[in-house]
Enzyme design. Structure first.
Site, PDB file in Angstrom:
ATOM      1  N   TYR A  43      -7.646  -9.128  30.833  1.00  0.00           N
ATOM      2  CA  TYR A  43      -8.392 -10.263  31.382  1.00  0.00           C
ATOM      3  C   TYR A  43      -9.588  -9.824  32.221  1.00  0.00           C
ATOM      4  O   TYR A  43     -10.432 -10.658  32.567  1.00  0.00           O
ATOM      5  CB  TYR A  43      -7.485 -11.143  32.240  1.00  0.00           C
ATOM      6  CG  TYR A  43      -6.276 -11.701  31.550  1.00  0.00           C
ATOM      7  CD1 TYR A  43      -6.142 -11.697  30.163  1.00  0.00           C
ATOM      8  CD2 TYR A  43      -5.229 -12.239  32.299  1.00  0.00           C
ATOM      9  CE1 TYR A  43      -5.012 -12.199  29.549  1.00  0.00           C
ATOM     10  CE2 TYR A  43      -4.096 -12.750  31.694  1.00  0.00           C
ATOM     11  CZ  TYR A  43      -3.982 -12.726  30.313  1.00  0.00           C
ATOM     12  OH  TYR A  43      -2.857 -13.224  29.718  1.00  0.00           O
ATOM     13  N   HIS A 101       1.758  -5.795  26.842  1.00  0.00           N
ATOM     14  CA  HIS A 101       1.048  -7.034  26.508  1.00  0.00           C
ATOM     15  C   HIS A 101       1.232  -7.461  25.049  1.00  0.00           C
ATOM     16  O   HIS A 101       1.538  -8.613  24.770  1.00  0.00           O
ATOM     17  CB  HIS A 101      -0.444  -6.884  26.827  1.00  0.00           C
ATOM     18  CG  HIS A 101      -1.155  -8.179  27.009  1.00  0.00           C
ATOM     19  ND1 HIS A 101      -2.339  -8.292  27.698  1.00  0.00           N
ATOM     20  CD2 HIS A 101      -0.860  -9.439  26.591  1.00  0.00           C
ATOM     21  CE1 HIS A 101      -2.736  -9.559  27.697  1.00  0.00           C
ATOM     22  NE2 HIS A 101      -1.856 -10.267  27.013  1.00  0.00           N
TER      23      HIS A 101
END
Length: 267
Positions: A43, A101
């Protein structure tokens, strides 16, 4: 620590990569009552999230902070190195929850999961989580890890309810953390969800979140800024009735919104 009691609602920060907006959003959310903040290397906002946590008049130990190791960084040495870099960006000595992730790119079950165990053993994370895994990959990972899997994060909303993975989470005693609980906005114009919202004189976003709150072991983490931060928090006051939940369960519209070609379920 072997268990993690996640709050019913978390703050997602995906795509919130403007430093000041992200920091102020995290601060506002924590001071409103959120106690779970989710970020990731991918992010590019870990520094802003950390700044927001420091700005908030909330004790660090009261907040569950989660981040995720980028798929490209999942080789053993890279995972260990970049997890430390994440902590430096966050300005924290440890995170409560560290995820793999995506089980793609550099993911190597033996090496990656050994790194996660060692990071936990070193006190750099309290708990280990996985994200975007299939049931078979979850089985494999649980067989390799010494650490318990306390959370599995996937897309989950009324139009993609993840029945199998929700049942898996209940069976194995971990939380299913639902990202994109509004279906990246796709659910907001859905006819059934709109009808249910009108019945309760509320928004379709609130209906999506109330559906999540009604599911065992499911923890939604909607991303939000501005007024949506409070609106999502206030959705905890909405309770759907059995008819609403049954209509959603029987609905024939099913739509996965986040579906990269490299995802494990496409292999």
């Amino acid at each position: 620590m072997t268990e993690l009691d996640l709050p019913a609602l978390g703050l997602g920060t995906s795509a919130n990569d403007d430093f000041e907006e992200c920091a102020e959003t995290v601060k506002a959310a924590l001071e409103l009552g959120y106690r779970h903040v989710d970020t990731a290397q991918m992010y590019d906002n870990e520094a802003a999230v950390g700044e927001g946590i420091r700005r908030a008049d909330v004790a660090r130990e009261d907040v569950v902070v989660a981040t995720k190791v980028h798929p490209d960084n999942l080789a053993y040495d890279d995972a260990k190195r970049t997890a430390r870099e994440s902590l430096e960006r966050l300005g924290l000595d440890s995170v409560d929850l560290l995820y793999v992730h995506w089980p793609t790119s550099a993911y190597d079950p033996e090496g990656t999961l050994r790194a996660m165990d060692e990071l936990r053993e070193a006190g750099l994370c309290d708990h280990v989580g996985l994200s975007n895994f299939t049931p078979d990959l979850l089985d494999e990972a649980r067989g390799i890890l010494d650490s318990p899997v306390v959370a599995h994060q996937v897309e989950c909303h009324p139009l993609f309810p993840q029945e199998e993975l929700r049942a898996y989470a209940v069976e194995h005693g971990h939380s299913l953390v639902g990202y994109s609980p509004l279906g990246r906005g796709e659910a907001l114009d859905d006819p059934l969800l709109t009808e249910i919202a009108e019945k309760h004189e509320t928004s379709t976003a609130a209906v999506c979140l109330a559906w999540a709150f009604a599911q065992e072991a499911l923890v939604p983490i909607p991303k939000a800024t501005g007024d949506h931060v409070r609106a999502n928090f206030d959705a905890q006051e909405l309770e759907l009735d059995e008819e609403d939940l049954e209509r959603i369960a029987e609905y024939d519209v099913r739509e996965r919104v986040i579906d990269p070609d490299s995802a494990a379920w496409n292999r």
